[in-house]
Enzyme design. Structure first.
Site: not given
Ligand code: PEP
Length: 248
Positions: A10-12, A95, A97, A165, A171, A211, A233
């Site tokens: 997931n590049w966000k 998501h 976010e 998640e 993050g 993460s 990330g």
């Molecule tokens: C995500 O954005 O779905 C995610 C899991 O981010 P990260 O791996 O950076 O925690």
């Protein structure tokens, strides 16, 4: 029947045409022999260029969101038809976010999921509890409510990928332990068995996200109910290939 693992990035709101294209060119040979399905979900405006960059590779390009209406006055939104124009198969929905910053609710997640499914897209539907909910012992209740509303009206749940998640792990560098992730994902699978059928629960792909990185992916992927990862990330660098190749 064994489930095929699925690792998605997931590049966000990261990358440009130049940096994204370069990353895909660099990743492609490193993930070519993967034993799992591989996708990168990218910002909508990058989908055309990244689709081009990923041509001839085993990297599928996905989206980070989709609207529930076919078309209309929804400034800034993207429709299923627009995604399908570029051969997109996967779309992240709900998501944390989006839920935290953009007013996404379980009701709107449900609308997006139904529309994506009707269009033949595969939703990567995100659910998970906040830190205060976990600490209050509410994880299972939160997950149950999210599944009840997000999946309302979904007939074939196996056409969805669920990403568990925990919000506190996204993050933050604070990954759920292998045991925490397994326990909650096993719970999600048991709820799917109750809501649908045991066979559906055996078949549905459930990812862990939060993460996940090259260092902790092996332990997470070794858990019997964890079928893959949604990677934020670490999907912005070549480390993504190490996660995809966790089994080598
Ligand atoms: C995500 O954005 O779905 C995610 C899991 O981010 P990260 O791996 O950076 O925690």
């Amino acid at each position: 029947m064994a489930r095929k693992p699925f690792i998605a990035g997931n590049w966000k709101m990261n990358m440009t045409v130049a940096t994204g294209t370069q990353l895909i060119k660099d990743l492609a040979p490193l993930v070519a022999d993967a034993n799992c399905d591989v996708a990168l979900c990218v910002p909508a405006i990058l989908i055309p260029a990244m689709t081009e960059a990923a041509k001839g590779t085993n990297i599928a390009i996905g989206a980070e969101n989709v609207h529930w209406a076919a078309s209309g006055a929804y400034t800034g939104e993207v429709s299923t038809a627009m995604l399908k124009d570029y051969g997109v198969q996967y779309v992240i929905i709900g998501h944390s976010e989006r839920r935290q910053y953009f007013g996404e609710t379980d009701e709107t997640v449900n609308k997006r999921v139904l529309t994506a499914l009707a269009a033949g897209l595969t939703p990567i539907m995100c659910i998970g509890e906040t830190l205060s909910q976990r600490e209050a012992g509410e994880t299972e209740a939160v997950i149950t409510k999210q599944l009840d509303i997000d999946l309302q009206g979904v007939e074939d749940v196996t056409k969805i990928v669920i990403a568990y998640e925990p919000v506190w792990a996204i993050g933050t560098g604070r990954t759920a332990t292998d045991e925490q992730a397994e326990e909650t994902i096993a719970f999600i699978r048991s709820r799917i068995a109750e809501m649908y059928c045991p066979k559906c629960a055996e078949k549905i792909i459930i990812q862990y996200g939060g993460s996940m990185n090259a260092g902790n992916c092996k332990g997470l992927m070794a858990q019997p109910d964890i079928d893959g990862g949604l990677i934020g990330g670490a999907s912005l660098k070549l480390d993504f290939a190490k996660i995809v190749n966790w089994d080598k």
